[in-house]
Scaffold this motif. Structure first.
Motif, mmCIF file in Angstrom:
data_model
loop_
_atom_site.group_PDB
_atom_site.id
_atom_site.type_symbol
_atom_site.label_atom_id
_atom_site.label_comp_id
_atom_site.label_asym_id
_atom_site.label_seq_id
_atom_site.Cartn_x
_atom_site.Cartn_y
_atom_site.Cartn_z
ATOM 1 N N LYS A 1 40.012 28.101 5.216
ATOM 2 C CA LYS A 1 40.785 28.610 3.978
ATOM 3 C C LYS A 1 39.935 28.853 2.746
ATOM 4 N N ASP B 1 43.935 36.257 1.442
ATOM 5 C CA ASP B 1 45.112 36.073 2.509
ATOM 6 C C ASP B 1 46.256 35.344 1.685
ATOM 7 N N ARG C 1 48.784 33.663 3.970
ATOM 8 C CA ARG C 1 48.483 32.487 4.448
ATOM 9 C C ARG C 1 48.770 31.334 3.493
ATOM 10 N N LYS D 1 52.446 30.827 3.455
ATOM 11 C CA LYS D 1 52.668 29.966 4.671
ATOM 12 C C LYS D 1 52.191 28.576 4.601
#
Ligand code: WTA
Length: 616
Positions: A241, A449, A452, A455
């Protein structure tokens, strides 16, 4: 101060931002919080490098050492604030001449040498977004990160010293850049003098770049929310990430926490053993300390080179006053034996810190007695790449400590231990560790992102969409102290390094012999956790010791040596649920205890576990 900070957070943070930071344009609004997105200090403008450098020039600090560097071979360099400013100005010019503009991404893959700090600050000065990639990552991992953020420039060195050997950094960059067409330029510091290939028109030596540049650089001011850096970290899925931090809020978190947690004094000489490739190096080697005008000690190499007393030797040699390190290092020092410590005085030390993983009370006591000589407070600091700065920590001399607990939240931070519905659990019960209100140094999103981001951090408790979920489990004792137990997601903590099980698994299945793989953590006295992988092979492959070694090497190539499995186990099949999910919980139990006693009712085929058990 804590009560003030959580009762009226915006008032508290506004006051701190005005007192701690140098603004070019004052901010108008403290916080805009539209969960899960926060913006801090809106309307304000500043330059982060100016906050770390220019503010000290023309003051009593300008001739103070900003960096004291010791290379692994023993070479020492001292760089004052004035000199550091001068280097950063020159590099900033050079980067601008290369066409690097505000918002462009720059990758930094370097040893722990002063140029690494200069490179980071030069990026900050011109508004470029740096992504520092730890020197232990492989060419493949560098390539993925560079491509993900589309970096234009890579700053590296010919090599770095580690345990008497040269780590060939430039060679890794060459391999990575071959698969990353976004890179236009590569800047190379000569550190070890090992042979490197310089590509005409793309590669330039740092020294040549530096020589041509003027000494003065007029830094532009950027918005509070201008991106400062991306730092890749492991998550629960295969792809790392890209945690994004922005300027003013991040800097305030790093600066304020450094000031209070390390109780910084003007004549401190501070040593943090973390590499700048990790968040600890960003916040507590570079931004937090230099913005406070402190003297930072940088060490390039391994703690046991030439002998296991290197840290203690350096502490005495340079009169270092603060040591911030990881429990895994402390456990290694314990194992190497007290005699290495007892050869040295260590009487300059006045404060000790730890970070990265829970510290076991035995290691805490050893650190306290053997290194701190029972007179140095220990700050056990809990935080994450995502939080940007220390979240739970004692304030030295103020908070009574308990070995193994990071104690109480830092200013402005409201953590809580909750159940699966997000309801606070009673004291002494374990639960999920969350932070219930935003703070200035929190990550803003994941690079490229945002889904993401939502989430991963803000979807765990649908009834509380503003709760930040840390991924850790914790409990709070009767005194309100937090005890962080460790990750409860699919992330392992091996020697204080975050390793995603999914990343290791996807590296393994990219090997031609592997059909399926599952990675789990096993408790380890030294590393905290060790990495065990279960592998099923394709019918064309045969199990052998050589193949185990080849698979370890393959993971090293795909990710980096830090992710090499400690143990590879071949299996005829992996335990799965009826819906086909690998039951890592059972594998973890098997790796730890040699057998499985836990609930196997959802297991599709028990014979798989039976076979693995008899294998042991
Ligand atoms: C763990 C490192 C217990 C935790 C700054 C967290 C800790 C992860 C502590 C973040 C501590 C870090 N006590 N556990 N004092 N400090 N951790 O992103 O599991 O590399 O979620 O940041 O390390 O690791 P990261």
């Amino acid at each position: 101060m804590y009560a003030e900070s959580v009762n009226a957070p915006e008032k508290f943070w506004a006051k701190q931002a005005n007192e701690q930071l140098v603004w070019r344009k004052p901010f108008k609004k403290v916080l805009q919080w539209k969960p899960p997105h926060a913006k801090w200090f809106l309307g304000g403008k500043l330059n982060v490098s100016e906050n770390c450098l220019d503010r000290h020039i023309g003051t009593a600090r300008e001739n103070k050492a900003a960096l004291i560097f010791e290379g692994e071979p023993g070479d020492v360099r001292t760089i004052t604030y004035r000199q550091l400013h001068f280097h950063v100005c020159r590099m900033s010019h050079f980067m601008e001449n290369l066409g690097i503009k505000a918002g462009d991404r720059v990758a930094i893959y370097m040893p722990m040498i002063p140029e690494a700090v200069i490179a980071m600050l030069a990026c900050a000065r011109v508004g470029a977004v740096h992504t520092v990639i730890f020197g232990g990552f492989s060419a493949e991992a560098i390539k993925d990160r560079i491509n993900d953020c589309q970096a234009k420039l890579v700053i590296t060195a010919d090599g770095g010293w580690r345990r008497g050997k040269v780590i060939e950094l430039k060679a890794n960059v060459d391999k990575a850049v071959a698969g990353a067409p976004c890179v236009h330029s590569v800047m190379v510091v000569k550190r070890c003098g090992n042979p490197v290939t310089m590509v005409e028109g793309r590669d330039v030596w740092w020294k040549e770049a530096w020589e041509g540049a003027p000494n003065y650089h007029d830094a532009k001011a950027f918005d509070s929310e201008h991106p400062l850096f991306i730092l890749y970290t492991s998550g629960s899925t295969g792809k790392p990430k890209g945690v994004l931090h922005t300027s003013a809020g991040y800097l305030l978190g790093a600066k304020l926490s450094s000031h209070y947690v390390f109780d910084l004094k003007e004549n401190d000489r501070y040593f943090c053993s973390a590499d700048i490739g990790w968040i600890t190096g960003h916040s507590y080697v570079v931004y937090g300390l230099l913005s406070n005008g402190s003297t930072v000690f940088l060490y390039e190499g391994a703690p046991n080179q030439p002998e296991p007393d290197r840290f203690w030797q350096m502490i005495d040699r340079h009169g270092l006053t603060i040591l911030y390190t990881a429990p895994t290092a402390i456990r290694a020092f314990m194992r190497w034996g007290d005699n290495y410590v007892l050869r040295h005085r260590l009487d300059s030390l006045r404060l000790l810190g730890t970070v990265g993983e829970p510290i076991n009370p035995e290691a805490w006591m050893w650190y306290h007695k053997m290194i701190g000589k029972k007179k140095c407070p220990i700050v056990d600091t809990w935080w994450q790449t995502e939080t940007g700065s220390i979240m739970v920590t004692p304030i030295p001399g103020v908070t009574p400590t308990k070995p193994g607990s990071a104690t109480l939240p830092f200013f402005g931070i409201k953590p809580m231990v909750v159940d699966s519905d997000g309801k606070e659990v009673p004291r002494n019960s374990g639960g999920k560790f969350v932070i219930t209100q935003p703070w200035p140094s929190m990550l803003r999103t994941l690079w490229g992102d945002d889904e993401r981001y939502k989430k991963a951090y803000f979807s765990e408790f649908p009834k509380h969409p503003h709760y930040y979920f840390t991924g850790d489990g914790a409990r709070q004792d009767k005194d309100g102290y937090f005890w962080v137990i460790g990750r409860i997601d699919d992330v392992l903590n091996v020697s204080g390094h975050r390793i995603g099980t999914a990343e290791v698994e996807s590296a393994l299945v990219s090997h031609p012999a592997v059909a399926e793989a599952a990675a789990v953590g096993k408790p380890d006295d030294l590393k905290g956790q060790s990495l065990v992988v279960f592998v099923t092979l394709k019918s064309t492959a045969t199990a052998s010791e050589e193949l185990k070694e080849a698979l370890r090497a393959h993971v090293g190539k795909e990710i980096g040596s830090l992710a090499k499995p400690d143990q590879v186990r071949f299996a005829a099949g992996l335990p799965k649920t009826r819906s086909g999910k690998i039951m890592r919980r059972l594998l973890k139990e098997l790796a730890t205890n040699g057998s499985v006693k836990g609930d196997t009712t959802t297991l599709e085929d028990f014979s798989v576990i039976a076979a693995l058990q008899s294998d042991e």
